[in-house]
Design a protein around this motif. Structure first.
Motif, PDB file in Angstrom:
ATOM      1  N   ARG A  17      52.575 -21.765   7.756  1.00  0.00           N
ATOM      2  CA  ARG A  17      51.702 -20.877   7.055  1.00  0.00           C
ATOM      3  C   ARG A  17      50.613 -20.376   8.021  1.00  0.00           C
ATOM      4  O   ARG A  17      50.302 -19.058   7.896  1.00  0.00           O
ATOM      5  CB  ARG A  17      51.264 -21.275   5.679  1.00  0.00           C
ATOM      6  CG  ARG A  17      52.397 -21.793   4.990  1.00  0.00           C
ATOM      7  CD  ARG A  17      51.911 -22.096   3.552  1.00  0.00           C
ATOM      8  NE  ARG A  17      52.867 -22.392   2.586  1.00  0.00           N
ATOM      9  CZ  ARG A  17      52.560 -22.997   1.345  1.00  0.00           C
ATOM     10  NH1 ARG A  17      51.433 -22.574   0.910  1.00  0.00           N
ATOM     11  NH2 ARG A  17      53.640 -23.388   0.645  1.00  0.00           N
ATOM     12  N   GLN A  20      52.046 -17.748  10.283  1.00  0.00           N
ATOM     13  CA  GLN A  20      52.233 -16.639   9.391  1.00  0.00           C
ATOM     14  C   GLN A  20      50.970 -15.770   9.208  1.00  0.00           C
ATOM     15  O   GLN A  20      51.026 -14.582   9.385  1.00  0.00           O
ATOM     16  CB  GLN A  20      52.825 -16.949   8.196  1.00  0.00           C
ATOM     17  CG  GLN A  20      54.538 -17.268   8.233  1.00  0.00           C
ATOM     18  CD  GLN A  20      54.967 -17.980   7.057  1.00  0.00           C
ATOM     19  OE1 GLN A  20      54.458 -18.195   6.011  1.00  0.00           O
ATOM     20  NE2 GLN A  20      56.346 -17.887   7.046  1.00  0.00           N
ATOM     21  N   LEU A  21      49.964 -16.230   8.958  1.00  0.00           N
ATOM     22  CA  LEU A  21      48.701 -15.742   8.694  1.00  0.00           C
ATOM     23  C   LEU A  21      48.225 -15.273   9.940  1.00  0.00           C
ATOM     24  O   LEU A  21      47.699 -13.996  10.021  1.00  0.00           O
ATOM     25  CB  LEU A  21      47.670 -16.628   7.896  1.00  0.00           C
ATOM     26  CG  LEU A  21      47.571 -16.917   6.513  1.00  0.00           C
ATOM     27  CD1 LEU A  21      46.376 -17.856   6.134  1.00  0.00           C
ATOM     28  CD2 LEU A  21      47.487 -15.452   5.814  1.00  0.00           C
ATOM     29  N   GLU A  23      50.012 -14.094  12.481  1.00  0.00           N
ATOM     30  CA  GLU A  23      50.820 -12.808  12.842  1.00  0.00           C
ATOM     31  C   GLU A  23      50.410 -11.689  11.882  1.00  0.00           C
ATOM     32  O   GLU A  23      50.619 -10.624  12.438  1.00  0.00           O
ATOM     33  CB  GLU A  23      52.431 -13.475  12.290  1.00  0.00           C
ATOM     34  CG  GLU A  23      52.940 -14.083  13.531  1.00  0.00           C
ATOM     35  CD  GLU A  23      54.233 -14.389  13.239  1.00  0.00           C
ATOM     36  OE1 GLU A  23      54.809 -14.342  11.968  1.00  0.00           O
ATOM     37  OE2 GLU A  23      54.989 -15.202  14.128  1.00  0.00           O
ATOM     38  N   CYS A  24      49.973 -11.763  10.685  1.00  0.00           N
ATOM     39  CA  CYS A  24      49.417 -10.951   9.756  1.00  0.00           C
ATOM     40  C   CYS A  24      48.160 -10.430  10.018  1.00  0.00           C
ATOM     41  O   CYS A  24      47.457  -9.598   9.456  1.00  0.00           O
ATOM     42  CB  CYS A  24      49.363 -11.314   8.286  1.00  0.00           C
ATOM     43  SG  CYS A  24      51.028 -11.618   7.747  1.00  0.00           S
ATOM     44  N   SER A  25      47.550 -10.965  11.058  1.00  0.00           N
ATOM     45  CA  SER A  25      45.930 -10.964  11.545  1.00  0.00           C
ATOM     46  C   SER A  25      45.724  -9.988  12.598  1.00  0.00           C
ATOM     47  O   SER A  25      44.985 -10.250  13.535  1.00  0.00           O
ATOM     48  CB  SER A  25      45.362 -11.940  11.324  1.00  0.00           C
ATOM     49  OG  SER A  25      45.262 -12.879  10.337  1.00  0.00           O
ATOM     50  N   GLN A  26      46.697  -9.020  12.917  1.00  0.00           N
ATOM     51  CA  GLN A  26      46.669  -8.223  14.178  1.00  0.00           C
ATOM     52  C   GLN A  26      45.533  -7.653  14.622  1.00  0.00           C
ATOM     53  O   GLN A  26      44.769  -7.737  15.444  1.00  0.00           O
ATOM     54  CB  GLN A  26      47.964  -7.107  14.082  1.00  0.00           C
ATOM     55  CG  GLN A  26      49.037  -7.773  14.235  1.00  0.00           C
ATOM     56  CD  GLN A  26      49.563  -8.848  15.338  1.00  0.00           C
ATOM     57  OE1 GLN A  26      49.238  -8.592  16.361  1.00  0.00           O
ATOM     58  NE2 GLN A  26      49.819  -9.895  15.158  1.00  0.00           N
ATOM     59  N   GLU A  27      44.662  -6.988  13.440  1.00  0.00           N
ATOM     60  CA  GLU A  27      43.420  -6.494  13.873  1.00  0.00           C
ATOM     61  C   GLU A  27      42.370  -7.384  14.125  1.00  0.00           C
ATOM     62  O   GLU A  27      41.511  -7.184  14.980  1.00  0.00           O
ATOM     63  CB  GLU A  27      42.857  -5.660  12.450  1.00  0.00           C
ATOM     64  CG  GLU A  27      41.603  -4.828  12.646  1.00  0.00           C
ATOM     65  CD  GLU A  27      41.703  -3.728  13.771  1.00  0.00           C
ATOM     66  OE1 GLU A  27      40.687  -3.597  14.456  1.00  0.00           O
ATOM     67  OE2 GLU A  27      42.845  -2.783  14.017  1.00  0.00           O
ATOM     68  N   GLU A  28      42.225  -8.460  13.410  1.00  0.00           N
ATOM     69  CA  GLU A  28      41.273  -9.632  14.150  1.00  0.00           C
ATOM     70  C   GLU A  28      41.610 -10.066  15.247  1.00  0.00           C
ATOM     71  O   GLU A  28      40.821 -10.511  16.273  1.00  0.00           O
ATOM     72  CB  GLU A  28      41.582 -10.819  13.083  1.00  0.00           C
ATOM     73  CG  GLU A  28      40.774 -10.386  11.770  1.00  0.00           C
ATOM     74  CD  GLU A  28      41.102 -11.369  10.731  1.00  0.00           C
ATOM     75  OE1 GLU A  28      40.091 -12.324  10.406  1.00  0.00           O
ATOM     76  OE2 GLU A  28      42.301 -11.487   9.962  1.00  0.00           O
ATOM     77  N   LYS A  52      42.259 -19.818   9.587  1.00  0.00           N
ATOM     78  CA  LYS A  52      43.467 -19.484   8.911  1.00  0.00           C
ATOM     79  C   LYS A  52      44.137 -21.122   8.559  1.00  0.00           C
ATOM     80  O   LYS A  52      44.472 -21.183   7.419  1.00  0.00           O
ATOM     81  CB  LYS A  52      44.441 -18.705   9.925  1.00  0.00           C
ATOM     82  CG  LYS A  52      44.147 -17.381  10.171  1.00  0.00           C
ATOM     83  CD  LYS A  52      43.748 -16.481   9.161  1.00  0.00           C
ATOM     84  CE  LYS A  52      43.335 -15.157   9.565  1.00  0.00           C
ATOM     85  NZ  LYS A  52      42.744 -14.291   8.067  1.00  0.00           N
TER      86      LYS A  52
END
Length: 92
Positions: A17, A20-21, A23-28, A52
Motif C-alpha cells: 500500500r 501504491q500511495l 505511485e499516486c504521488s507523482q507531483e510530490e 506514506k
C-alpha cells in the motif's frame, strides 16, 4: 476468531500500500530535490516514503486495533511494530 495478527502479512500489506500511495504521488515526487550540490541525496524521498508508510499504518491500525507503531524513522523507513507481546522491526 483469533485476535492474533500475522505481522509478516501486515508488513506485506504495508509495503504494497505504501508503494501504491507513492505511485499516486507523482507531483510530490517531482518536487523532491534529488541532488544537493554535488551530493546525490534521497532524503526527500525517504521523508515522503516515511509519511506514506505512516499513513498506511494508520489505516491498517483502524482495521487491526491490536497493533501500534513504536518507531518509524528515515532513512530507509526503519520501523518497529508491536502486536500484543510480539515486536517486529525492519526497514523498507
Amino acid at each position: 476468531m483469533s485476535n492474533s495478527i500475522d505481522l509478516d502479512h501486515l508488513i506485506a500489506q504495508l509495503v504494497q500500500r505504501t508503494v501504491q500511495l507513492l505511485e499516486c504521488s507523482q507531483e510530490e515526487l517531482r518536487q523532491i530535490q534529488w541532488q544537493d550540490g554535488e551530493a546525490n541525496t534521497d532524503s526527500g524521498y525517504s521523508q515522503l516514503a516515511q509519511e506514506k508508510f505512516q499513513e498506511v499504518f494508520n489505516q491498517l491500525a483502524g482495521e487491526n486495533p491490536g497493533i501500534r507503531l513504536e518507531k518509524c524513522a528515515s532513512p530507509d523507513v526503519s520501523f518497529s511494530i508491536r502486536s500484543n507481546s510480539s515486536l517486529l522491526t525492519g526497514k523498507i
